[in-house]
Write a protein that holds these residues in place. Structure first.
Motif, short mmCIF file in Angstrom:
data_model
loop_
_atom_site.label_atom_id
_atom_site.label_comp_id
_atom_site.label_asym_id
_atom_site.label_seq_id
_atom_site.Cartn_x
_atom_site.Cartn_y
_atom_site.Cartn_z
N GLU A 3 79.76 124.57 13.51
CA GLU A 3 81.04 125.18 13.85
C GLU A 3 81.06 126.64 13.43
O GLU A 3 80.43 127.03 12.47
N LYS A 4 81.82 127.41 14.14
CA LYS A 4 82.04 128.80 13.75
C LYS A 4 83.54 128.98 13.56
O LYS A 4 84.33 128.45 14.34
N VAL A 5 83.91 129.71 12.55
CA VAL A 5 85.31 129.96 12.29
C VAL A 5 85.51 131.46 12.05
O VAL A 5 84.66 132.12 11.45
N ARG A 6 86.62 131.96 12.53
CA ARG A 6 86.90 133.38 12.40
C ARG A 6 88.40 133.57 12.20
O ARG A 6 89.20 132.80 12.73
N VAL A 7 88.76 134.58 11.41
CA VAL A 7 90.17 134.90 11.21
C VAL A 7 90.46 136.22 11.92
O VAL A 7 89.74 137.21 11.74
N ASN A 8 91.51 136.22 12.71
CA ASN A 8 91.98 137.44 13.35
C ASN A 8 92.84 138.21 12.34
O ASN A 8 93.95 137.78 12.03
N PRO A 9 92.35 139.32 11.80
CA PRO A 9 93.08 140.01 10.73
C PRO A 9 94.41 140.57 11.19
O PRO A 9 95.32 140.80 10.38
N GLY A 10 94.58 140.78 12.47
CA GLY A 10 95.84 141.29 12.99
C GLY A 10 96.95 140.26 12.96
O GLY A 10 98.13 140.60 12.96
N ARG A 11 96.59 138.99 12.92
CA ARG A 11 97.59 137.92 12.90
C ARG A 11 97.77 137.34 11.51
O ARG A 11 98.80 136.76 11.21
N CYS A 12 96.76 137.45 10.66
CA CYS A 12 96.79 136.81 9.35
C CYS A 12 97.72 137.54 8.38
O CYS A 12 97.70 138.76 8.29
N GLY A 14 97.73 136.42 5.08
CA GLY A 14 97.15 136.14 3.77
C GLY A 14 97.83 135.02 3.00
O GLY A 14 97.72 134.95 1.78
N CYS A 15 98.51 134.12 3.70
CA CYS A 15 99.28 133.06 3.03
C CYS A 15 98.38 132.09 2.26
O CYS A 15 98.83 131.44 1.33
N GLY A 16 97.14 131.94 2.66
CA GLY A 16 96.20 131.08 1.94
C GLY A 16 96.23 129.61 2.32
O GLY A 16 95.53 128.80 1.72
N GLU A 17 97.05 129.24 3.29
CA GLU A 17 97.14 127.83 3.69
C GLU A 17 95.79 127.30 4.17
O GLU A 17 95.44 126.14 3.91
N CYS A 18 95.05 128.09 4.87
CA CYS A 18 93.74 127.65 5.39
C CYS A 18 92.79 127.36 4.23
O CYS A 18 92.12 126.33 4.21
N LEU A 19 92.78 128.26 3.26
CA LEU A 19 91.89 128.11 2.11
C LEU A 19 92.24 126.84 1.32
O LEU A 19 91.36 126.07 0.94
N VAL A 20 93.53 126.61 1.11
CA VAL A 20 93.99 125.47 0.31
C VAL A 20 93.66 124.14 0.99
O VAL A 20 93.27 123.17 0.34
N CYS A 51 86.69 120.31 11.02
CA CYS A 51 87.76 119.32 10.87
C CYS A 51 89.08 119.77 11.51
O CYS A 51 89.98 118.96 11.67
N THR A 52 89.24 121.03 11.78
CA THR A 52 90.42 121.69 12.39
C THR A 52 91.63 121.76 11.47
O THR A 52 92.73 122.11 11.91
N SER A 53 91.47 121.42 10.20
CA SER A 53 92.59 121.48 9.27
C SER A 53 93.16 122.91 9.17
O SER A 53 94.37 123.11 9.12
N CYS A 54 92.30 123.89 9.15
CA CYS A 54 92.76 125.28 9.04
C CYS A 54 93.57 125.69 10.27
O CYS A 54 94.60 126.35 10.15
N LEU A 55 93.11 125.25 11.43
CA LEU A 55 93.82 125.56 12.67
C LEU A 55 95.23 125.00 12.63
O LEU A 55 96.21 125.66 13.00
N ALA A 61 98.56 131.34 14.07
CA ALA A 61 97.49 131.22 15.07
C ALA A 61 96.43 132.30 14.86
O ALA A 61 95.96 132.93 15.81
N ALA A 62 96.08 132.51 13.60
CA ALA A 62 95.12 133.56 13.27
C ALA A 62 93.67 133.06 13.26
O ALA A 62 92.75 133.86 13.19
N ILE A 63 93.50 131.74 13.34
CA ILE A 63 92.15 131.18 13.21
C ILE A 63 91.58 130.79 14.55
O ILE A 63 92.26 130.18 15.37
N GLU A 64 90.36 131.18 14.75
CA GLU A 64 89.61 130.77 15.94
C GLU A 64 88.47 129.89 15.48
O GLU A 64 87.77 130.20 14.52
N LEU A 65 88.29 128.78 16.19
CA LEU A 65 87.25 127.81 15.82
C LEU A 65 86.51 127.40 17.09
O LEU A 65 87.12 127.10 18.10
#
Ligand code: SF4
Ligand code: SF4
Length: 69
Positions: A3-12, A14-20, A51-55, A61-65
């Motif tokens: 899998e590849k995952v990327r964060v679009n910095p223009g939309r993020c 920094g809430c940290g929900e993806c990391l948690v 797993c798509t949990s971050c999405l 909608a800052a994450i692309e997977l």
């Protein structure tokens, strides 16, 4: 193929929900200060399990997977 995952910095925001909620969170995501605001960066996408949990958790909608080679 993994899998590849990327964060679009223009939309993020920094809430940290993806990391948690990512099972490999601290290996993949990091919240950093950039241009006087917080933003999430992807340090190493090779740990991603797809797993798509971050999405699901990202409200901005800052994450692309996608499947990568
Ligand atoms: S898809 Fe799952 S393992 Fe991959 S970055 Fe998102 S939460 Fe983490
Ligand atoms: S959940 Fe979305 S908005 Fe929040 S830090 Fe992660 S990518 Fe950024």
């Amino acid at each position: 193929m993994h899998e590849k995952v990327r964060v679009n910095p223009g939309r993020c925001n920094g809430c940290g929900e993806c990391l948690v909620h990512c099972p490999k969170g601290p290996r993949i995501f990091k919240i950093v200060d950039r241009d006087d605001r917080k933003v999430c960066i992807v340090m190493d996408a090779s740990f991603c399990l797809g797993c798509t949990s971050c999405l699901t958790r990202c409200r901005n909608a800052a994450i692309e997977l996608w499947k990568g080679g």
